[in-house]
Design a protein around this motif. Structure first.
Motif, PDB file in Angstrom:
ATOM      1  N   THR A  14      29.927  -7.520   5.422  1.00 21.72           N
ATOM      2  CA  THR A  14      29.238  -8.147   4.292  1.00 21.72           C
ATOM      3  C   THR A  14      27.738  -7.858   4.342  1.00 21.72           C
ATOM      4  O   THR A  14      27.110  -7.557   3.315  1.00 21.72           O
ATOM      5  CB  THR A  14      29.479  -9.666   4.293  1.00 21.72           C
ATOM      6  OG1 THR A  14      30.869  -9.927   4.470  1.00 21.72           O
ATOM      7  CG2 THR A  14      29.025 -10.298   2.989  1.00 21.72           C
ATOM      8  N   TRP A  17      27.166  -4.228   3.390  1.00 21.52           N
ATOM      9  CA  TRP A  17      27.374  -4.093   1.939  1.00 21.52           C
ATOM     10  C   TRP A  17      26.156  -4.583   1.153  1.00 21.52           C
ATOM     11  O   TRP A  17      25.694  -3.932   0.213  1.00 21.52           O
ATOM     12  CB  TRP A  17      28.629  -4.883   1.551  1.00 21.52           C
ATOM     13  CG  TRP A  17      28.855  -5.075   0.090  1.00 21.52           C
ATOM     14  CD1 TRP A  17      29.324  -4.154  -0.805  1.00 21.52           C
ATOM     15  CD2 TRP A  17      28.640  -6.281  -0.659  1.00 21.52           C
ATOM     16  NE1 TRP A  17      29.416  -4.709  -2.060  1.00 21.52           N
ATOM     17  CE2 TRP A  17      29.005  -6.019  -2.003  1.00 21.52           C
ATOM     18  CE3 TRP A  17      28.194  -7.560  -0.332  1.00 21.52           C
ATOM     19  CZ2 TRP A  17      28.928  -6.980  -3.008  1.00 21.52           C
ATOM     20  CZ3 TRP A  17      28.116  -8.520  -1.329  1.00 21.52           C
ATOM     21  CH2 TRP A  17      28.471  -8.226  -2.644  1.00 21.52           C
ATOM     22  N   LYS A  18      25.613  -5.730   1.568  1.00 15.63           N
ATOM     23  CA  LYS A  18      24.465  -6.308   0.853  1.00 15.63           C
ATOM     24  C   LYS A  18      23.188  -5.519   1.128  1.00 15.63           C
ATOM     25  O   LYS A  18      22.380  -5.271   0.221  1.00 15.63           O
ATOM     26  CB  LYS A  18      24.277  -7.775   1.260  1.00 15.63           C
ATOM     27  CG  LYS A  18      23.474  -8.587   0.263  1.00 15.63           C
ATOM     28  CD  LYS A  18      24.239  -8.754  -1.025  1.00 15.63           C
ATOM     29  CE  LYS A  18      23.452  -9.477  -2.084  1.00 15.63           C
ATOM     30  NZ  LYS A  18      24.197  -9.569  -3.350  1.00 15.63           N
ATOM     31  N   GLN A 294      30.480 -14.280   3.746  1.00 15.69           N
ATOM     32  CA  GLN A 294      31.110 -13.515   2.660  1.00 15.69           C
ATOM     33  C   GLN A 294      30.878 -14.157   1.293  1.00 15.69           C
ATOM     34  O   GLN A 294      30.338 -13.505   0.389  1.00 15.69           O
ATOM     35  CB  GLN A 294      32.603 -13.304   2.956  1.00 15.69           C
ATOM     36  CG  GLN A 294      32.892 -12.306   4.073  1.00 15.69           C
ATOM     37  CD  GLN A 294      32.857 -12.888   5.464  1.00 15.69           C
ATOM     38  OE1 GLN A 294      31.947 -13.646   5.815  1.00 15.69           O
ATOM     39  NE2 GLN A 294      33.834 -12.547   6.295  1.00 15.69           N
ATOM     40  N   MET A 298      27.978 -12.864  -1.462  1.00 13.11           N
ATOM     41  CA  MET A 298      28.503 -12.461  -2.778  1.00 13.11           C
ATOM     42  C   MET A 298      27.684 -13.121  -3.887  1.00 13.11           C
ATOM     43  O   MET A 298      27.489 -12.556  -4.957  1.00 13.11           O
ATOM     44  CB  MET A 298      29.969 -12.866  -2.916  1.00 13.11           C
ATOM     45  CG  MET A 298      30.968 -11.913  -2.292  1.00 13.11           C
ATOM     46  SD  MET A 298      31.343 -10.452  -3.293  1.00 13.11           S
ATOM     47  CE  MET A 298      32.532 -11.107  -4.477  1.00 13.11           C
ATOM     48  N   CYS A 330      36.410 -16.906  -0.179  1.00 13.74           N
ATOM     49  CA  CYS A 330      36.896 -15.879   0.748  1.00 13.74           C
ATOM     50  C   CYS A 330      38.154 -16.377   1.432  1.00 13.74           C
ATOM     51  O   CYS A 330      38.154 -17.466   2.022  1.00 13.74           O
ATOM     52  CB  CYS A 330      35.829 -15.552   1.797  1.00 13.74           C
ATOM     53  SG  CYS A 330      36.407 -14.459   3.112  1.00 13.74           S
ATOM     54  N   GLU A 355      40.636  -3.693  -4.301  1.00 14.66           N
ATOM     55  CA  GLU A 355      39.234  -3.283  -4.363  1.00 14.66           C
ATOM     56  C   GLU A 355      38.798  -2.901  -5.779  1.00 14.66           C
ATOM     57  O   GLU A 355      37.604  -2.960  -6.100  1.00 14.66           O
ATOM     58  CB  GLU A 355      39.009  -2.104  -3.417  1.00 14.66           C
ATOM     59  CG  GLU A 355      39.067  -2.508  -1.950  1.00 14.66           C
ATOM     60  CD  GLU A 355      39.097  -1.319  -1.007  1.00 14.66           C
ATOM     61  OE1 GLU A 355      38.837  -1.526   0.193  1.00 14.66           O
ATOM     62  OE2 GLU A 355      39.399  -0.196  -1.461  1.00 14.66           O
ATOM     63  N   MET A 361      35.709  -8.382  -3.673  1.00 17.59           N
ATOM     64  CA  MET A 361      35.320  -7.509  -2.563  1.00 17.59           C
ATOM     65  C   MET A 361      36.253  -7.781  -1.395  1.00 17.59           C
ATOM     66  O   MET A 361      36.553  -8.942  -1.101  1.00 17.59           O
ATOM     67  CB  MET A 361      33.874  -7.768  -2.128  1.00 17.59           C
ATOM     68  CG  MET A 361      32.824  -7.070  -2.965  1.00 17.59           C
ATOM     69  SD  MET A 361      32.938  -5.273  -2.925  1.00 17.59           S
ATOM     70  CE  MET A 361      32.802  -4.939  -1.168  1.00 17.59           C
ATOM     71  N   PHE A 363      36.305  -7.459   2.430  1.00 17.25           N
ATOM     72  CA  PHE A 363      35.491  -7.199   3.614  1.00 17.25           C
ATOM     73  C   PHE A 363      36.398  -7.057   4.836  1.00 17.25           C
ATOM     74  O   PHE A 363      37.275  -7.889   5.069  1.00 17.25           O
ATOM     75  CB  PHE A 363      34.478  -8.327   3.817  1.00 17.25           C
ATOM     76  CG  PHE A 363      33.468  -8.429   2.700  1.00 17.25           C
ATOM     77  CD1 PHE A 363      32.535  -7.424   2.502  1.00 17.25           C
ATOM     78  CD2 PHE A 363      33.463  -9.518   1.837  1.00 17.25           C
ATOM     79  CE1 PHE A 363      31.610  -7.504   1.470  1.00 17.25           C
ATOM     80  CE2 PHE A 363      32.544  -9.602   0.807  1.00 17.25           C
ATOM     81  CZ  PHE A 363      31.611  -8.594   0.625  1.00 17.25           C
TER      82      PHE A 363
END
Length: 580
Positions: A14, A17-18, A294, A298, A330, A355, A361, A363
């Motif tokens: 996560t 990704w961010k 998560q 998000m 999540c 996905e 998302m 993760f």
């Protein structure tokens, strides 16, 4: 910027990704990473606790910022090692990280700075600890002092369980040196929540509230895990509660650590127990929660790297957080057998479908990637995370995505977010008159669960335990129950007795458990005197009772009303498919 994320779980996926979304970032590395992370970042085969090798890599690669995911390297002093070399790193130094690394340190800090928490005592002698337990009684909580991979907190319901826990930690030393000392504290009841803040050592910036789900099974049953799911925001954390958290817990901790000579720079996680609007601190963690990170990240719309830089540079005062108002959920998908032993190397299928879903998302927490396939490589494998217009929408979307993902032995909880739904007015009480009624009445529970309606099942007989029935009826409303379903056979007076002592809607399910095949229960339920209404479904009609309860709740719940409409449409389609 070049950024290195340390760790290999869902939290780190996560973060990668961010961070990768930031316009400030050119390249992202992760050590050691996992299969999913490898699709976004360059994974480096260095363990998270190999501090020297990590620092050497950062110097050689010219990394501009290192972000630490797990607690172990923080407690081992990775920040001290990096700062000694002049390297920029996000996280608290070794002394400040003791707020998670030592339960004794944390409890003494709470006591010194008047942070509301459970009454406690500290022991290094197992005999004295056992004497204390005998004196205090149960339930009680036994905690290993040091890090124990999330398994060092043992809530004991009986004195025997507490004594066993002391032996396990201090005599058998299952957690090694982490069990040299223990904290024994009072058992707090209420509802748990997680509250995370950024701190630069002086200034604080709060993230939204969230709630974790520790036990492995639905309804919070079974042993604790690293976390089976989370959602944000948590309705139990009202504005008033949040004010108490900041004033009574967060600020005193940050200011206290500064006074102790260890300003806290990083993310501070407060694990809370809330009862009657009053929060008490269960524990502090020195990093992002997993799986709380998560849903929280998000929802975060602000550039995360700007916040991380501000923390490292001591410049958080001028920062603000922009948060997506939509709730996020999540759900963790785990290997069969977790949190005990489990097999690895199972092929994961269906990831592509999930996905590609909007507002979803996936993760990766414990995966590997080889020859074009993802394989399970841990206990917690995936964290399927979704946003929704409402919390029920987010829950529904997450579970819809999960339907497309599979592997041999996959397990996940079916009730993530249900505690929040209670606060939103979704809560049904199911009462059964006998254990023999449970099998049929589970149809009601399962139907409610399919519609994301929390419920509780209680055993109480109108004839054998009338006081229990009356007490349940009188207290149901204050527990947040909106509709009661009562299932009983023979001369079924259960629904009637409940209806006589509450103004909540009561639905009776007459059960065919007698020689009269339920006709006696049907007549007993349906022939209520004027002024004591009971809705009655058909004999053994547990599913219809659940649907009727859902329709009552849907009068004030648009999301639920839509779900019921979709259910009816699906039922019609199934009929159309039948060929005579």
């Amino acid at each position: 910027m070049k950024v290195l994320v340390i760790g290999s779980g869902g939290r780190e996926h996560t973060l990668v990704w961010k961070i990768k979304q930031s316009t400030l970032v050119k390249e992202v590395f992760c050590a050691p990473g996992n299969g999913g992370i490898s699709k976004l970042a360059t994974c480096v085969p260095i363990k998270a606790n190999d501090l020297k090798s990590l620092a050497d890599f950062v110097e050689k690669e010219g990394i501009d910022l290192t972000v630490v995911g797990p607690e172990e390297p923080l407690v081992l002093g990775i920040v001290n090692e990096f700062e000694k070399r002049g390297l920029r790193i996000f996280g608290p130094n070794q002394k400040a990280a003791q707020i998670e690394g030592s339960k004794v340190f944390a409890k003494e800090l709470m006591q010194k700075y008047n942070i509301p928490t459970a009454e406690f005592a500290i022991f290094s002698d197992p005999k004295l600890a056992k004497d204390y337990v005998q004196e205090k009684g149960a339930p009680i909580v036994i905690k290993a002092d040091g890090l124990a991979a999330g398994k060092g907190v043992i809530p004991a319901r009986t004195i025997e369980q507490a004594l066993e826990a002391i032996d396990l930690i201090m005599v058998k030393k299952v957690f090694g040196q982490a069990g040299e000392k223990i904290v024994i504290e009072e058992f707090l009841d209420g509802e748990e929540a997680s509250f995370l803040v950024f701190s630069d050592g002086e200034n604080v910036l709060a993230l939204p509230s969230s709630q974790d789900h520790k036990p492995i099974y639905d309804d919070d049953k079974g042993p604790n895990t690293g976390g089976m799911g989370a959602y944000s925001p948590a309705p139990i954390v009202t504005r008033g509660v949040e004010k108490h958290i900041m004033q009574d817990i967060i600020y005193p901790a940050i200011q206290g650590l500064a006074k102790e000579g260890s300003p806290y720079k990083g993310v501070l996680y407060a694990g809370l127990m809330i009862k009657n609007g009053q929060p008490k601190l269960l524990e502090f963690n020195c990093r992002f929660g997993d799986p709380e990170a998560q849903p929280l990240l998000m929802r975060l719309k602000t550039d995360l790297v700007e916040i991380l830089n501000a923390v490292v540079d001591g410049n958080l005062k001028n920062q603000t957080l922009k948060i997506d108002p939509r709730p996020s959920v999540c759900v963790v998908m785990a290997s069969g057998g977790y949190p005990g032993s489990y097999e690895k190397g199972k092929v994961i299928s269906g990831l592509g479908v999930a996905e590609n879903m909007e507002n979803v998302m996936v993760f990766h927490a414990g995966t590997s990637f080889k020859d074009g396939n993802f394989y399970t490589a841990g206990g917690r494998v995936l964290g399927v995370t979704a946003l929704g217009k409402t919390l029920p929408d987010a829950i529904s979307t997450a579970y819809e995505a999960i339907k497309s993902i599979s592997w041999e032995g996959v397990y996940y909880r079916k009730d993530i977010g249900f505690k929040a739904l209670r606060h939103l007015g979704r809560f049904v009480g199911i009462v059964i008159g006998s254990t023999s009624d449970k099998k049929i009445m589970l149809e009601a529970k399962n139907t409610l669960r399919e519609l994301f309606i929390p419920c509780e099942m209680t055993l109480a007989s109108a004839h054998r335990s009338p006081e229990r029935v009356i007490n349940y009826a009188k207290t149901a409303k204050e527990k947040g129950i909106k509709v009661i379903i009562a299932g009983a056979g023979y001369a079924a007076h259960l629904a009637g007795v409940i209806a006589a002592h509450t103004t909540l809607p009561v639905i009776a399910v007459p059960l065919a458990t007698s020689p009269l095949n339920g006709m006696d229960a049907l007549f007993s339920s349906v022939q209520m005197p004027s002024g004591v209404p009971v809705a009655v479904v058909g004999i053994n009609g547990a599913k219809n009772a659940a649907l009727l309860a859902a329709q009552i709740l849907a009068l004030n719940d648009k999301s639920l009303a839509k779900a019921l409409e979709n259910m009816k449409k699906q039922m019609a389609l199934e009929i159309e498919k039948i060929e005579l």
